[in-house]
Enzyme design. Structure first.
Site, mmCIF file in Angstrom:
data_model
loop_
_atom_site.group_PDB
_atom_site.id
_atom_site.type_symbol
_atom_site.label_atom_id
_atom_site.label_comp_id
_atom_site.label_asym_id
_atom_site.label_seq_id
_atom_site.Cartn_x
_atom_site.Cartn_y
_atom_site.Cartn_z
ATOM 1 N N LYS A 138 -17.752 8.590 -2.250
ATOM 2 C CA LYS A 138 -16.507 8.322 -2.392
ATOM 3 C C LYS A 138 -16.102 8.089 -3.870
ATOM 4 O O LYS A 138 -17.189 7.980 -4.674
ATOM 5 C CB LYS A 138 -16.137 6.978 -1.635
ATOM 6 C CG LYS A 138 -14.686 7.021 -1.438
ATOM 7 C CD LYS A 138 -14.235 7.505 -0.094
ATOM 8 C CE LYS A 138 -12.806 7.207 0.323
ATOM 9 N NZ LYS A 138 -12.622 7.930 1.729
ATOM 10 N N GLY A 195 1.289 0.533 9.225
ATOM 11 C CA GLY A 195 1.157 1.548 8.289
ATOM 12 C C GLY A 195 1.832 2.828 9.241
ATOM 13 O O GLY A 195 0.736 3.278 9.765
ATOM 14 N N VAL A 196 2.769 3.527 8.760
ATOM 15 C CA VAL A 196 2.940 4.631 9.390
ATOM 16 C C VAL A 196 3.264 5.909 8.294
ATOM 17 O O VAL A 196 4.150 6.487 8.330
ATOM 18 C CB VAL A 196 4.373 4.625 10.487
ATOM 19 C CG1 VAL A 196 3.903 3.790 11.444
ATOM 20 C CG2 VAL A 196 5.447 3.818 9.418
ATOM 21 N N GLY A 197 2.624 5.750 7.487
ATOM 22 C CA GLY A 197 2.295 6.584 6.416
ATOM 23 C C GLY A 197 1.782 8.041 6.753
ATOM 24 O O GLY A 197 1.892 8.562 7.877
ATOM 25 N N LYS A 198 0.678 8.474 5.811
ATOM 26 C CA LYS A 198 0.079 9.850 6.106
ATOM 27 C C LYS A 198 -0.585 9.843 7.399
ATOM 28 O O LYS A 198 -0.322 10.939 8.146
ATOM 29 C CB LYS A 198 -1.073 9.895 5.048
ATOM 30 C CG LYS A 198 -0.632 10.009 3.679
ATOM 31 C CD LYS A 198 -1.645 9.919 2.425
ATOM 32 C CE LYS A 198 -2.445 11.314 2.635
ATOM 33 N NZ LYS A 198 -3.683 11.229 1.668
ATOM 34 N N VAL A 199 -1.293 9.019 8.067
ATOM 35 C CA VAL A 199 -1.751 8.971 9.505
ATOM 36 C C VAL A 199 -1.078 8.519 10.434
ATOM 37 O O VAL A 199 -0.991 8.983 11.397
ATOM 38 C CB VAL A 199 -3.328 8.216 9.396
ATOM 39 C CG1 VAL A 199 -3.917 8.366 10.843
ATOM 40 C CG2 VAL A 199 -4.222 9.261 8.087
ATOM 41 N N GLY A 200 -0.475 7.211 10.215
ATOM 42 C CA GLY A 200 0.218 6.385 11.099
ATOM 43 C C GLY A 200 1.287 7.066 11.687
ATOM 44 O O GLY A 200 1.420 6.807 13.128
ATOM 45 N N HIS A 201 1.965 7.927 11.119
ATOM 46 C CA HIS A 201 3.290 8.341 11.956
ATOM 47 C C HIS A 201 2.794 9.549 12.688
ATOM 48 O O HIS A 201 3.506 9.746 13.899
ATOM 49 C CB HIS A 201 4.335 9.016 10.662
ATOM 50 C CG HIS A 201 4.042 10.527 10.208
ATOM 51 N ND1 HIS A 201 3.161 10.570 9.139
ATOM 52 C CD2 HIS A 201 4.588 11.618 10.607
ATOM 53 C CE1 HIS A 201 2.985 11.876 8.832
ATOM 54 N NE2 HIS A 201 4.050 12.415 9.712
#
Length: 370
Positions: free
Chosen positions: A88, A188-194
């Site tokens: 990482k 969290g509904v950003g990159k993955v959540g949405h």
């Protein structure tokens, strides 16, 4: 500086969270780049893991995050069935202020200097367009755009894999792999959540969400008015009647404050490093809350970007990500058989695969030449 060095070196060389093969500190003053690349293990192959761009409170926090995240990638890649190790990188600073083409190119040169021991991709604060820039300086950048030979947005299969983990959790707990009629909270509904919300709604779940970014909330609510939003994560975890809680933002969501307040019966989300400290997994088990280990269920994205190394095929990736359902059930079964929390069971399975790979390499290395 001495305290920071002592803390990092203790983690790297003397703590159970250490054992990393290599940690590289990168600096390019002209562009403002300060980065850490941590390679935890190459037992199964080159270390694959994303690049996080974040405004850390301190340099020590950034290094420790790289160490924790890279270790998690070793376990994630092992359980995803990939012939890849774990690594990482973190770039220190506010991406909205610091990110530039010059900085990303400089970072790409550092990745290239490792000669393929580390393969990078997107993470929090970095996107497909950023990997396209990084790839101009290195062969070892995945998560690129289709126009540049890549797979595009890895969030698509990350969300799909988390959904498979939820289905497995439902199968294990309620005897039916559907979320229909279940109330699911997504933090969290950003990159993955949405994308995860889409899967849940298609499967007939009732969805409650929160996000620190108003624009992320609005994107989901405008498209899906049946979704309910609450003010913050604290309100979300206390929502009455929750079946599943899905942490999909930054790590540490499961801690000494949040676990006692959880109303959900299952925790299954996309965020990395959800357990604030090792004792949290027992706290969840003591409360009868089923925990689907984060690095197992969120492996869809790494499956997707890893496939770029062999020539990307979406259907092949989706088929592999579908197996997250079976892997999650295997972990729950192992946890029950061994009388341990699922996170510990997942660790044992991953550690065994890495140990077997190291033993095979050692045996091959000691074999006489023919």
């Amino acid at each position: 500086m001495t305290e920071m060095t002592d803390g990092v070196l203790h983690t790297l060389f003397r703590s159970e969270q250490g054992g990393h093969e290599q940690v590289v500190l990168c600096q390019d003053r002209a562009s403002g780049l300060k980065a850490v690349i941590a390679i935890h293990s190459t037992a199964l192959g080159p270390a694959l893991g994303g690049t996080r761009f974040h405004a850390y409170a301190s340099d020590e926090e950034a290094v420790l995050d790289a160490l924790n995240l890279s270790r998690g990638m070793s376990y994630k890649n092992a359980l995803a069935g990939l012939d890849l190790g774990g690594g990482k990188a973190v770039i220190i600073g506010d991406p909205d202020v610091l990110k530039s083409e010059e900085l990303l190119l400089a970072y790409g040169r550092f990745v290239e200097s490792l000669g393929g021991r580390y393969v990078t991709a997107c993470d929090v604060g970095t996107y497909v367009a950023d990997m396209d820039v990084v790839a101009r300086e290195t062969r070892w950048a995945t998560g690129r755009s289709p126009e540049n030979g890549g797979a595009g947005d890895s969030s698509v299969l990350t969300a799909f894999g988390v959904f498979q983990g939820m289905r497995a959790s439902a199968q294990h707990l309620w005897g039916d792999p559907t979320l229909r009629g279940r109330k699911v909270a997504v933090a969290g509904v950003g990159k993955v959540g949405h994308y995860l919300v889409e899967h849940l709604l298609e499967d007939g779940a009732e969805v409650v969400i929160t996000d620190v970014r108003e624009e992320s909330l609005r994107r989901v609510l405008d498209k899906h008015p049946q979704v309910t939003a609450v003010a913050d994560t604290d309100a979300l975890i206390r929502t009455e009647g929750l079946d599943i809680y899905a942490p999909c933002a930054l790590g540490g969501a499961l801690n000494d404050e949040s676990v006692p307040a959880l109303t959900a019966k299952v925790v299954c989300g996309a965020a990395n490093n959800q357990l604030a400290h090792p004792g949290v997994e027992k706290d969840l088990a003591d409360r009868g809350i089923l925990y689907a280990p984060d690095y197992v269920v969120n492996a869809g994205g790494v499956i997707q970007v890893a496939d770029e190394l062999r020539g990307f095929d979406f259907d092949r990736c989706k088929a592999k990500a579908t197996k997250i359902f079976d892997t999650t059930l295997e972990i729950f079964a192992r946890a029950k058989a061994d009388g341990i929390p699922p996170a510990a069971a997942a660790d044992r399975i991953a550690e065994q695969r890495m140990a077997d790979a190291r033993a095979a390499k050692a045996e091959k290395g000691s074999a006489p030449a023919l």
